[in-house]
Design a protein around this motif. Structure first.
Motif, PDB file in Angstrom:
ATOM      1  N   UNK A   1      16.265 -20.308   6.851  1.00 56.26           N
ATOM      2  CA  UNK A   1      16.981 -20.319   7.846  1.00 56.26           C
ATOM      3  C   UNK A   1      16.475 -19.082   8.815  1.00 56.26           C
ATOM      4  N   UNK A   2      17.463 -18.346   9.343  1.00 60.94           N
ATOM      5  CA  UNK A   2      17.447 -17.521   9.911  1.00 60.94           C
ATOM      6  C   UNK A   2      16.819 -16.384   8.835  1.00 60.94           C
ATOM      7  N   UNK A   3      16.052 -15.150   8.914  1.00 62.86           N
ATOM      8  CA  UNK A   3      16.014 -14.264   7.883  1.00 62.86           C
ATOM      9  C   UNK A   3      15.889 -13.266   7.688  1.00 62.86           C
ATOM     10  N   UNK A   4      16.987 -12.779   7.156  1.00 64.00           N
ATOM     11  CA  UNK A   4      16.938 -11.303   7.316  1.00 64.00           C
ATOM     12  C   UNK A   4      16.289  -9.924   6.211  1.00 64.00           C
ATOM     13  N   UNK A   5      14.810 -10.604   6.426  1.00 64.27           N
ATOM     14  CA  UNK A   5      13.604  -9.578   4.802  1.00 64.27           C
ATOM     15  C   UNK A   5      12.984  -8.496   5.869  1.00 64.27           C
ATOM     16  N   UNK A   6      12.235  -7.546   4.627  1.00 63.91           N
ATOM     17  CA  UNK A   6      11.127  -6.923   5.977  1.00 63.91           C
ATOM     18  C   UNK A   6      10.245  -6.714   5.539  1.00 63.91           C
ATOM     19  N   UNK A   7       9.041  -5.843   6.101  1.00 62.50           N
ATOM     20  CA  UNK A   7       7.543  -5.662   5.771  1.00 62.50           C
ATOM     21  C   UNK A   7       8.346  -3.974   4.942  1.00 62.50           C
TER      22      UNK A   7
END
Length: 754
Positions: free
Chosen positions: A297-303
């Motif tokens: 859903x809402x994604x709390x990841x990063x690059x």
């Protein structure tokens, strides 16, 4: 009252109308859940795959054998998905360093991510679909009419409902269940394509519009639902409107069922359900690989990349970023910050410094503003946005989750109470025969201020509160099979488990300020058959010499017993070797600090880097990697710090304790705490290299020093007032603690479980 185990009809009511049953009745429903039967794992696996895929609607029958499994399988599968661990052991997982952030976030990724995942929402929707199918195809006509009356035309319930505990149709003091059921069945008439209810019972509750996030219903237009039609003294309600209302109700009912399952089932139970459902594991792994961030859903990841890992390494599975998880949990816990609103970076960092996640959440180690800014700039989800100047950010909101400790204010209770309130509102029906569905936004239950406040409380609890598997000492059960530890009996395993959980502050009603003398007591009044001396000789137990009875189980033994170490700052020490005696001192001094009139917050095990927003930071910044035993705050500023030292420590530890206390400016009270005078000879010996502590204490009491004499000597040498201000023993602390009437107020000021 419903008697669920004995009456099939009551099972149907509890399964479909969970908001109208008591907590006890729902526990009875879960008691019917049998996970020992032949083929259980396969059936749960098949149900889970269907729910996770979310490809069926209200036309498909539930994948269950017993009616109660419509509810119980939905709740258990929700837990199974929340605690899914599909990436551990894959080549992607193994390519990262053993203790790396990547591995931690790939372990139970949905659990680490804030809020309910999109995959978890599929399980919720499956329950709603199954409820609607059962309503149309599996229950009797009288029960259908009873449910329609409860949804659209109930009696007034105002006298039995409030914001904390809503009314329950099946728990009434003034009317028997049987008479209410008969009355409700007779109130509703079944017709072709719908139901008729008396106009005299129509209210605002009859005209509630759909959910703001509609589920998938074939051939149903949520934007333009069919009207209700006046037919003389009755109001005709189309089937589609009834289904929409039941879907709205079941949507909230699922949260109650899932939250209750989270309270009932142990972590070992949940892990077993994870282990016996391999198809669900494979499907979730597939979702993460091919649907990527949409699985969250809402994604709390990063690059962001790990400099220790080859940048060309293949990594197809999205995962949360620990820093962004902390940011989101900080906002969930905050009473001043809001999602989807611009927050200045400095303000956000100040809040991060004051946020202490529960041990059920990833720890907070955002030690500086640059780390925070880097994480926000690398966020993947489009909901993260920066201002033009780059000094403020918006953070997207997570979905509300049912997986948090039960509180007084619960969203489903508020929703059900809002329905009660709407029953009392006369909408003033128009003269036309066709009456459109829906109320103004302000009248919708899920948009009321009370409901919104309950959602905020749920977010806060999910971020800040630890789930205690056992409420009372006597309710504790072993977390592993006792036979897995050589040389101890089942009773001894239980005894050690009680002690270990108490040390980690994981028993709800027990505080380390209380004696452990009752830890051998059984609920039936008998005593556990425990050989304390033998457990000591095996190295599984130690017992300090104190007036109150305490025991300590070493970390390796606690680990064998399946007891996790609590190390989040605000909750526990970094080192799992901290013994019970030291923990007792920390909790005693925390209560004393909380009783001070100038203190509004108390933090135990407080990392020094968190003091960056305070005026004492320049004095203590060189200690940024250290952790303080207890800090008392007033409006965000430290007013008292305390350190606990015992004779079991070492020279570096004792001198480090003095160094930490001495660094704080004079305006802050500094407490040096030790169990009793018997600990002072060893402590002073370790401090003797510091000139002010090289004192001659001639008078001994038994084999220790008199604390009063030591304090006098330290005052004369200048240590008292220079290094710290007060020397206190546990006996001093207990004497200074307030009476029980103010204790609850003091406890509420302390971060973490106590």
């Amino acid at each position: 009252m419903l008697e669920i185990p004995d009456r099939y009809l009551d099972v149907q009511r509890a399964t479909l109308l969970s908001l109208d049953c008591t907590r006890r009745q729902l526990r009875q429903l879960f008691a019917l859940f049998d996970d020992t039967g032949e083929g259980f794992g396969k059936r749960l696996d098949e149900y889970g795959v269907k729910a996770v895929k979310s490809i069926d609607g209200i036309e498909e029958p539930p994948t269950v054998e017993s009616f109660h499994e419509i509810a119980t399988f939905a709740a258990i599968t929700a837990l199974r998905v929340e605690f899914a661990d599909p990436l551990r052991g894959t080549y992607v997982y193994d390519q990262y360093p053993e203790h790396s952030s990547e591995r931690r976030m790939m372990t139970r990724p949905f659990r680490n991510s804030p809020g309910l995942s999109y995959t978890g929402e599929h399980v919720r929707d499956q329950y709603v679909y199954d409820v609607l199918y059962a309503f149309q195809n599996l229950i009797s006509d009288p029960l259908q009419r009873e449910i329609v009356a409860i949804l659209l035309a109930p009696d007034s319930e105002q006298a039995s409902s409030n914001r904390l505990v809503a009314a329950r149709t099946y728990h009434s003091e003034d009317k028997s269940v049987e008479s209410r059921q008969s009355q409700y069945v007779d109130r509703v008439i079944r017709c072709d394509d719908g139901f008729k209810i008396p106009l005299s019972h129509a209210s605002a509750r009859t005209f509630i519009g759909p959910l703001d996030r509609p589920l998938f219903f074939p051939e149903f237009n949520f934007d333009d639902p069919p009207p209700l039609t006046r037919q003389r003294d009755y109001l005709f309600v189309p089937d589609d409107v009834v289904l929409m209302r039941l879907a709205n109700y079941a949507y909230h009912g699922w949260y109650r069922l899932a939250n209750l399952a989270y309270a009932i089932f142990s972590k070992n139970d949940i892990q077993r359900y994870v282990d016996i459902t391999p198809q669900v594991r494979s499907w979730i792994r597939r979702e993460l690989k091919y649907r990527e961030t949409r699985a969250y859903g809402t994604h709390y990841g990063s690059d962001s990349d790990n400099p220790l890992v080859d940048p060309d390494t293949e990594d197809p599975f999205p995962r949360p970023d620990k820093r962004l998880v902390t940011v989101t949990d900080t906002i969930r816990a905050s009473s001043t910050l809001n999602f989807n609103e611009s927050i200045p970076l400095t303000t956000l960092f100040d809040e991060v410094c004051q946020f202490f996640p529960s041990p059920d959440r990833p720890g907070n180690d955002i030690e500086n503003k640059q780390t925070l800014e880097n994480a926000l700039d690398a966020a993947i989800d489009d909901g993260f946005t920066a201002s033009n100047s780059g000094d403020a950010y918006e953070v997207p909101a997570p979905q509300f989750t049912p997986f948090y400790p039960r509180r007084k204010t619960l969203p489903w209770e508020r929703y059900r109470h809002e329905l009660v309130t709407l029953r009392e509102v006369d909408v003033g029906l128009p003269s036309s025969d066709a009456i459109r569905l829906g109320l103004s936004d302000l009248d919708r239950p899920f948009q009321s201020e009370e409901y919104t406040s309950a959602i905020q409380d749920a977010h806060r609890a999910a971020a800040c509160e630890m789930n205690s598997e056992f409420r009372r000492v006597k309710a504790v059960q072993p977390l592993i099979n006792p036979s897995e530890i050589d040389g101890i009996s089942a009773a001894e395993a239980l005894f050690l488990t009680r002690i270990g959980l108490a040390m980690e502050r994981r028993i709800g009603s027990y505080s380390l300020t209380q004696s452990m003398a009752s830890f051998r007591d059984q609920p039936d009044g008998s005593k556990l058959d425990v050989d304390v001396d033998r457990l000591k000789s095996l190295g599984l137990l130690s017992q300090p010499n104190t007036p109150q009875t305490y025991y300590s189980v070493p970390w390796k033994a606690r680990k064998q017993l399946g007891i996790p170490n609590v190390s989040n700052d605000g909750w526990g020490e970094r080192s799992p070797s901290e013994n019970t005696l030291h923990r007792v001192g920390i909790d005693l001094v925390a209560l004393l600090v909380a009783s001070r009139s100038d203190v509004d917050r108390v933090v135990r095990y407080c990392d020094v880097w968190r003091l960056q927003p305070t005026t004492c930071w320049d004095d203590v910044s060189h200690l940024s990697k250290k952790r303080l035993d207890v800090v008392g705050f007033s409006q965000g500023e430290p007013v008292v710090v305390a350190e606990v030292e015992t004779k079991s420590g070492d020279t570096d530890g004792a001198q480090g304790t003095v160094e930490k206390l001495a660094a704080f400016p004079d305006r802050i009270d500094r407490y040096f705490v030790t169990p009793n005078g018997k600990h002072l000879p060893a402590i002073l010996s370790r401090l003797s290299a510091i000139e002010q502590f090289d004192i001659d204490v001639s008078r001994r009491k038994k084999d220790g020093y008199r604390p009063s004499e030591v304090q006098t000597q330290l005052a004369e040498s200048g240590a008292l007032g220079d290094a710290f201000d007060f020397l206190l023993t546990y006996r001093n602390l207990r004497r200074k603690l307030p009476n029980p009437p103010s204790k609850s107020r003091d406890i509420s000021l302390i971060v973490g479980a106590i």
